[in-house]
Design an enzyme around this catalytic site. Structure first.
Site, PDB file in Angstrom:
ATOM      1  N   ASP A  46       0.844  -1.184   0.000  1.00 42.82           N
ATOM      2  CA  ASP A  46       0.000   0.000   0.000  1.00 42.82           C
ATOM      3  C   ASP A  46       0.880   1.235   0.000  1.00 42.82           C
ATOM      4  O   ASP A  46       2.029   1.190   0.433  1.00 42.82           O
ATOM      5  CB  ASP A  46      -0.881  -0.029   1.258  1.00 42.82           C
ATOM      6  CG  ASP A  46      -2.055   0.920   1.148  1.00 42.82           C
ATOM      7  OD1 ASP A  46      -1.797   2.125   1.081  1.00 42.82           O
ATOM      8  OD2 ASP A  46      -3.198   0.453   1.129  1.00 42.82           O
ATOM      9  N   SER A  47       0.330   2.345  -0.463  1.00 40.90           N
ATOM     10  CA  SER A  47       1.122   3.571  -0.530  1.00 40.90           C
ATOM     11  C   SER A  47       1.044   4.401   0.752  1.00 40.90           C
ATOM     12  O   SER A  47       1.706   5.427   0.873  1.00 40.90           O
ATOM     13  CB  SER A  47       0.640   4.432  -1.701  1.00 40.90           C
ATOM     14  OG  SER A  47      -0.710   4.807  -1.509  1.00 40.90           O
ATOM     15  N   CYS A  48       0.211   4.001   1.692  1.00 36.03           N
ATOM     16  CA  CYS A  48       0.042   4.782   2.922  1.00 36.03           C
ATOM     17  C   CYS A  48       1.288   4.722   3.798  1.00 36.03           C
ATOM     18  O   CYS A  48       2.112   3.814   3.683  1.00 36.03           O
ATOM     19  CB  CYS A  48      -1.155   4.280   3.727  1.00 36.03           C
ATOM     20  SG  CYS A  48      -2.721   4.531   2.889  1.00 36.03           S
ATOM     21  N   GLY A  49       1.411   5.697   4.686  1.00 36.59           N
ATOM     22  CA  GLY A  49       2.522   5.718   5.630  1.00 36.59           C
ATOM     23  C   GLY A  49       1.996   5.774   7.047  1.00 36.59           C
ATOM     24  O   GLY A  49       0.875   6.217   7.301  1.00 36.59           O
TER      25      GLY A  49
END
Length: 222
Positions: free
Chosen positions: A9-12
């Protein structure tokens, strides 16, 4: 070279804590700084002022809530002896009141006490047009324990049951009305716990502390 099993996923996400467990406002400030530094991990809508979601999870800001709830005539117990439901309700007054009535009924039927409801102070003017148009009514529902075992997890387990029952009953009784008015499927609980609370929304990391005034209040500690 692409491997689907390595897809991410691209979330942090970031985490900050005091090594001694000391509660202080500085922890929240540092958490918000981490969030701002992760802004490149998020995304924005076609309206660039509307983020795809950002938020923080922190310990319930007991010092803040005790004072603010007292002004509303709500008496809270000791820290950890009450639950806070961070609730997104429909803006429609009648529907919001029906959700509150269902909540009160479920809380009582589970042997607990509905202490009161606190409107969460927010500033919608900082939101982008898309987020502002869909912004829900945000309230903290405060639940006190009834007769529960002394087990530290008893209230937390009970709050989970209450949350699931409310979600189910709202879908059963108000599902069609919510769809017709375009309000989706509230209530949405960002969190429902005696330990932690989540402040989040369709905001950019920079907008979050300006939208939720609690986050900038020095009485908020974690």
């Amino acid at each position: 070279l692409y491997r689907g099993d390595m897809e991410h996923d691209s979330c942090g996400v970031g985490f900050v804590a005091h090594v001694s467990g000391k509660r202080e406002h500085a922890i929240i400030e540092k958490a918000l700084a981490i969030l701002a530094n992760l802004e490149h991990r998020g995304a924005a809508a076609s309206d660039p002022l509307t983020g795809d979601g950002a938020g923080v999870l922190l310990q319930i800001p007991h010092e803040l809530l005790v004072e603010e709830c007292a002004r509303l005539g709500i008496a809270l117990g000791e820290q950890g002896h009450y639950g806070v439901a961070m609730t997104f309700l429909p803006q429609d007054d009648a529907l919001a009141e029906q959700v509150r009535a269902i909540t009160a009924r479920v809380v009582e039927s589970e042997g607990q006490v509905l202490l009161g409801v606190r409107p969460v102070p927010v500033d919608p003017s900082v939101l982008g047009p898309s987020a502002r148009a869909s912004c829900p009514r945000i309230e903290q529902i405060l639940v006190g324990p009834g007769t529960l075992p002394t087990d530290d997890n008893a209230l937390e387990r009970k709050l989970y049951v209450i949350r699931k029952r409310i979600e189910s009953e709202v879908r059963s009784y108000l599902g069609k009305a919510l769809d017709v008015t375009g309000h989706g499927e509230p209530p949405y609980f960002a969190s429902f716990s005696s330990r932690t609370v989540v402040y989040k929304g369709l905001v950019t990391p920079e907008q979050l502390p300006r939208f939720y005034r609690d986050l900038g209040d020095p009485r908020s500690k974690s």
